[in-house]
Design a protein around this motif. Structure first.
Motif, PDB file in Angstrom:
ATOM      1  N   GLU A 109     -11.661  10.955   8.455  1.00 27.63           N
ATOM      2  CA  GLU A 109     -12.076  10.459   7.272  1.00 27.63           C
ATOM      3  C   GLU A 109     -11.251  11.419   6.318  1.00 27.63           C
ATOM      4  O   GLU A 109      -9.997  10.890   5.923  1.00 27.63           O
ATOM      5  N   VAL A 110     -11.886  12.769   5.997  1.00 29.18           N
ATOM      6  CA  VAL A 110     -11.558  12.926   4.770  1.00 29.18           C
ATOM      7  C   VAL A 110      -9.789  14.260   5.065  1.00 29.18           C
ATOM      8  O   VAL A 110      -9.366  13.793   4.114  1.00 29.18           O
ATOM      9  N   THR A 111      -9.826  14.403   6.397  1.00 30.91           N
ATOM     10  CA  THR A 111      -8.287  15.348   6.679  1.00 30.91           C
ATOM     11  C   THR A 111      -7.016  13.743   6.493  1.00 30.91           C
ATOM     12  O   THR A 111      -6.592  13.941   6.018  1.00 30.91           O
ATOM     13  N   PRO A 112      -7.512  12.783   7.054  1.00 32.05           N
ATOM     14  CA  PRO A 112      -6.333  11.960   6.830  1.00 32.05           C
ATOM     15  C   PRO A 112      -5.978  11.139   5.368  1.00 32.05           C
ATOM     16  O   PRO A 112      -4.810  11.119   5.164  1.00 32.05           O
ATOM     17  N   LYS A 113      -7.428  10.701   5.039  1.00 33.12           N
ATOM     18  CA  LYS A 113      -6.880   9.923   3.776  1.00 33.12           C
ATOM     19  C   LYS A 113      -6.882  11.817   2.277  1.00 33.12           C
ATOM     20  O   LYS A 113      -5.860  11.383   1.461  1.00 33.12           O
ATOM     21  N   THR A 114      -7.157  12.702   2.846  1.00 34.24           N
ATOM     22  CA  THR A 114      -5.968  13.489   1.842  1.00 34.24           C
ATOM     23  C   THR A 114      -4.401  13.892   1.860  1.00 34.24           C
ATOM     24  O   THR A 114      -4.258  13.439   1.106  1.00 34.24           O
ATOM     25  N   LEU A 115      -4.670  13.316   3.611  1.00 38.35           N
ATOM     26  CA  LEU A 115      -3.298  13.574   3.712  1.00 38.35           C
ATOM     27  C   LEU A 115      -2.350  12.778   3.088  1.00 38.35           C
ATOM     28  O   LEU A 115      -1.350  13.218   2.184  1.00 38.35           O
ATOM     29  N   ALA A 116      -2.546  10.985   3.300  1.00 39.32           N
ATOM     30  CA  ALA A 116      -2.414  10.205   2.488  1.00 39.32           C
ATOM     31  C   ALA A 116      -2.665  10.253   0.853  1.00 39.32           C
ATOM     32  O   ALA A 116      -1.341   9.336   0.554  1.00 39.32           O
ATOM     33  N   ARG A 148       5.308   8.822   2.446  1.00 34.96           N
ATOM     34  CA  ARG A 148       5.588   9.336   3.854  1.00 34.96           C
ATOM     35  C   ARG A 148       3.850   8.302   4.793  1.00 34.96           C
ATOM     36  O   ARG A 148       4.276   8.689   6.831  1.00 34.96           O
ATOM     37  N   VAL A 149       3.408   7.988   4.316  1.00 37.47           N
ATOM     38  CA  VAL A 149       2.178   7.801   5.246  1.00 37.47           C
ATOM     39  C   VAL A 149       1.715   5.880   5.261  1.00 37.47           C
ATOM     40  O   VAL A 149       1.984   5.264   6.775  1.00 37.47           O
ATOM     41  N   ALA A 150       2.118   5.365   3.914  1.00 33.32           N
ATOM     42  CA  ALA A 150       2.212   4.093   3.570  1.00 33.32           C
ATOM     43  C   ALA A 150       2.947   3.481   4.615  1.00 33.32           C
ATOM     44  O   ALA A 150       3.397   2.330   5.269  1.00 33.32           O
ATOM     45  N   TYR A 151       4.888   4.396   4.317  1.00 32.65           N
ATOM     46  CA  TYR A 151       6.408   2.966   5.119  1.00 32.65           C
ATOM     47  C   TYR A 151       5.937   3.200   6.195  1.00 32.65           C
ATOM     48  O   TYR A 151       5.928   2.367   7.106  1.00 32.65           O
ATOM     49  N   PRO A 152       5.724   4.605   6.996  1.00 38.30           N
ATOM     50  CA  PRO A 152       5.758   3.844   8.628  1.00 38.30           C
ATOM     51  C   PRO A 152       4.330   3.074   8.620  1.00 38.30           C
ATOM     52  O   PRO A 152       4.317   2.543  10.565  1.00 38.30           O
ATOM     53  N   SER A 153       3.195   3.176   8.151  1.00 36.45           N
ATOM     54  CA  SER A 153       2.319   1.909   8.737  1.00 36.45           C
ATOM     55  C   SER A 153       2.558   0.835   8.561  1.00 36.45           C
ATOM     56  O   SER A 153       1.504   0.479   9.012  1.00 36.45           O
ATOM     57  N   SER A 154       3.003   0.289   7.282  1.00 33.02           N
ATOM     58  CA  SER A 154       3.163  -0.798   7.570  1.00 33.02           C
ATOM     59  C   SER A 154       4.223  -1.542   8.574  1.00 33.02           C
ATOM     60  O   SER A 154       3.992  -2.896   8.781  1.00 33.02           O
ATOM     61  N   LEU A 155       4.664  -0.988   9.841  1.00 32.33           N
ATOM     62  CA  LEU A 155       5.434  -1.194  10.455  1.00 32.33           C
ATOM     63  C   LEU A 155       4.298  -1.814  11.522  1.00 32.33           C
ATOM     64  O   LEU A 155       4.470  -2.904  12.502  1.00 32.33           O
ATOM     65  N   ILE A 156       3.265  -0.699  11.319  1.00 34.66           N
ATOM     66  CA  ILE A 156       1.670  -2.004  12.460  1.00 34.66           C
ATOM     67  C   ILE A 156       1.295  -2.789  12.127  1.00 34.66           C
ATOM     68  O   ILE A 156       0.534  -3.388  12.281  1.00 34.66           O
ATOM     69  N   LEU A 157       1.124  -2.425  10.154  1.00 33.55           N
ATOM     70  CA  LEU A 157       0.324  -3.275   9.559  1.00 33.55           C
ATOM     71  C   LEU A 157       0.670  -4.327   9.318  1.00 33.55           C
ATOM     72  O   LEU A 157      -0.426  -5.317   9.825  1.00 33.55           O
ATOM     73  N   GLU A 158       2.226  -4.676   9.555  1.00 31.45           N
ATOM     74  CA  GLU A 158       2.284  -6.201   8.911  1.00 31.45           C
ATOM     75  C   GLU A 158       2.356  -7.157  10.465  1.00 31.45           C
ATOM     76  O   GLU A 158       1.331  -7.888   9.720  1.00 31.45           O
ATOM     77  N   PRO A 159       3.051  -6.656  11.881  1.00 29.69           N
ATOM     78  CA  PRO A 159       2.534  -7.550  12.691  1.00 29.69           C
ATOM     79  C   PRO A 159       0.771  -7.741  12.919  1.00 29.69           C
ATOM     80  O   PRO A 159       0.423  -8.650  13.452  1.00 29.69           O
ATOM     81  N   LEU A 160      -0.030  -6.713  12.727  1.00 26.93           N
ATOM     82  CA  LEU A 160      -1.374  -6.692  13.149  1.00 26.93           C
ATOM     83  C   LEU A 160      -1.972  -7.574  12.514  1.00 26.93           C
ATOM     84  O   LEU A 160      -2.724  -8.715  12.412  1.00 26.93           O
ATOM     85  N   LEU A 161      -1.702  -7.637  11.040  1.00 25.73           N
ATOM     86  CA  LEU A 161      -1.791  -8.516   9.611  1.00 25.73           C
ATOM     87  C   LEU A 161      -2.143 -10.604  10.590  1.00 25.73           C
ATOM     88  O   LEU A 161      -2.257 -11.124  10.498  1.00 25.73           O
TER      89      LEU A 161
END
Length: 418
Positions: A110-117, A123-136
């Motif tokens: 929670e705290v560490t990853p959210k602070t980093l994001a 740097r977090v959102a663009y790579p994450s979209s590669l997983i979130l789009e097919p997961l959706l």
């Protein structure tokens, strides 16, 4: 599950905590993105930006898939941690597992990853979209069901899901964005952008050349005097009037005046025929509006009049453009003729100098919401025309009259106090 080796369960637990951190960071990263930078990159056909833009078109579905995934892995992690703790410590393991897993998830998922994001959303959102789009796409039916129930509850509470907040910036908010852009926008460009925003709050009365400084031709003068004025004129355009400047008859461009001068026997009628009909502007017209009017009417100069129709001065297209980009030309001596430094480190300023010009030249902040000239400002502060030399203080600035002629303060010594 009870027969599964503890090593495998621990490995699965670590994997689930990593997944929980991924969902937490991706949610914060997606919501913290600079929407204007994202829109700019999407317009430039950046694939990652286009992918993220598609996800953010329906934030309820994006949040739905993230929270479904996050809650699933957290609950599964809690179950596995409980099994491991019971096998190691018996019934007391339930409390131990709850305390340890809460601490681990709080720190590592929670705290560490959210602070980093939050600090590095792109740097977090663009790579994450590669997983979130097919997961959706994979979880679409479940996400749709959850969103349907959620939206129904919101409607019962009187909340319309379509009434989203407006992302458009007000002029003041845009000003803040420009000021906080830092080195990303060159200082010169930043000044121009702020000047454009100021056009809406300024009127032609703020920048016009006052009537007593307007150079024109009185058609009541002898033709010889008129010819001399035309031949020696240093301006591109001249105002033609008859008897009094309130009786303006036309605007003469020097290009057309050349034909008048070239005539064998030029007359005043010939001069008036070469002039263009005058264009009158109310003194309260905003500069932004007047700039558009100049463009639409193909005009470059206008006669500023008050509510009674009396001429107050003139304003040109160049005057408005100089408010945006700065002065096009400098005086021949390289200094502002109305503002001159003296031997004591102060400034001697003409009483007719514009307060806006003084503020820009000296980086001062004299009030500009009242009189437009230094003479007018002094008279307003004194509430009378000074009969003898006076010294007054306006904010951190000292003004001392050093030359008075009739009802006009001609020269003022000015300095700023620390």
């Amino acid at each position: 599950m009870n027969d599964t080796p503890i090593g495998i369960l621990l490995g699965l637990l670590v994997f689930l905590i990593i997944c929980s951190g991924f969902f937490s960071s991706s949610e914060t990263g997606m919501m913290s993105l600079n929407r204007y930078r994202l829109s700019h990159r999407a317009k430039n056909k950046d694939r990652a930006a286009l992918r993220v833009s598609r996800l953010l078109e329906r934030p309820d579905r994006l949040i739905g898939v993230i929270l479904i995934g996050n809650n699933f892995v957290n609950i599964l992690a809690s179950s596995i941690a409980t099994i491991i703790a019971i096998r190691l410590y018996g019934d007391a393991g339930i409390a131990i597992a709850t305390a340890l897993l809460t601490f681990v998830i709080l720190i590592f998922a929670e705290v560490t990853p959210k602070t980093l994001a939050a600090l590095n959303p792109e740097r977090v959102a663009y790579p994450s979209s590669l997983i979130l789009e097919p997961l959706l796409k994979l979880m679409y039916p479940l996400v749709l069901m959850v969103n349907g129930i959620t939206n129904g509850l919101l409607k019962l509470m009187g909340v319309n899901q379509n009434d989203s907040s407006n992302d458009q910036l007000t002029p003041e908010e845009l000003r803040t964005v420009v000021l906080e852009a830092g080195a990303m926008i060159p200082r010169r460009h930043k000044t121009m952008l702020l000047s454009i925003l100021d056009l809406e709050s300024m009127t032609v009365n703020d920048i016009m050349i006052p009537r007593h400084e307007v150079q024109g031709i009185d058609l009541n003068d002898p033709i010889e005097s008129i010819l001399e004025q035309v031949q020696n004129c240093r301006h591109t355009r001249l105002v033609l009037y008859k008897g009094d400047i309130n009786n303006v008859l036309g605007i003469l461009h020097m290009r057309n005046a050349a034909r008048f001068v070239a005539r064998a026997n030029p007359t005043k009628e010939n001069l008036l025929a070469e002039a263009r009909e005058p264009y009158f502007i109310p003194e309260t017209t905003p500069l932004q509006t007047q700039l558009l009017h100049f463009q639409k009417l193909k005009r470059r100069i206008g006669i500023v009049v008050d509510e009674y129709g009396d001429v107050m001065g003139i304003v040109t297209l160049e005057d408005i453009l100089e408010e945006i980009v700065g002065d096009f030309t400098s005086p021949m001596n390289g200094q502002n003729d109305e503002i001159k430094p003296d031997a004591g480190g102060n400034f001697v300023v003409d009483g007719t100098a514009s307060i806006r010009d003084i503020n820009k030249s000296l980086d001062w902040a004299l009030p500009v919401d009242g009189p437009k000239t230094l003479n007018g400002l002094i008279i307003e502060q004194l509430e009378s025309i000074p009969e003898a030399h006076v010294c007054l203080k306006i904010g951190p600035y000292r003004l001392e009259t050093i030359e008075i002629s009739g009802n006009l303060v001609q020269k003022v010594r000015c300095w700023a106090q620390d």
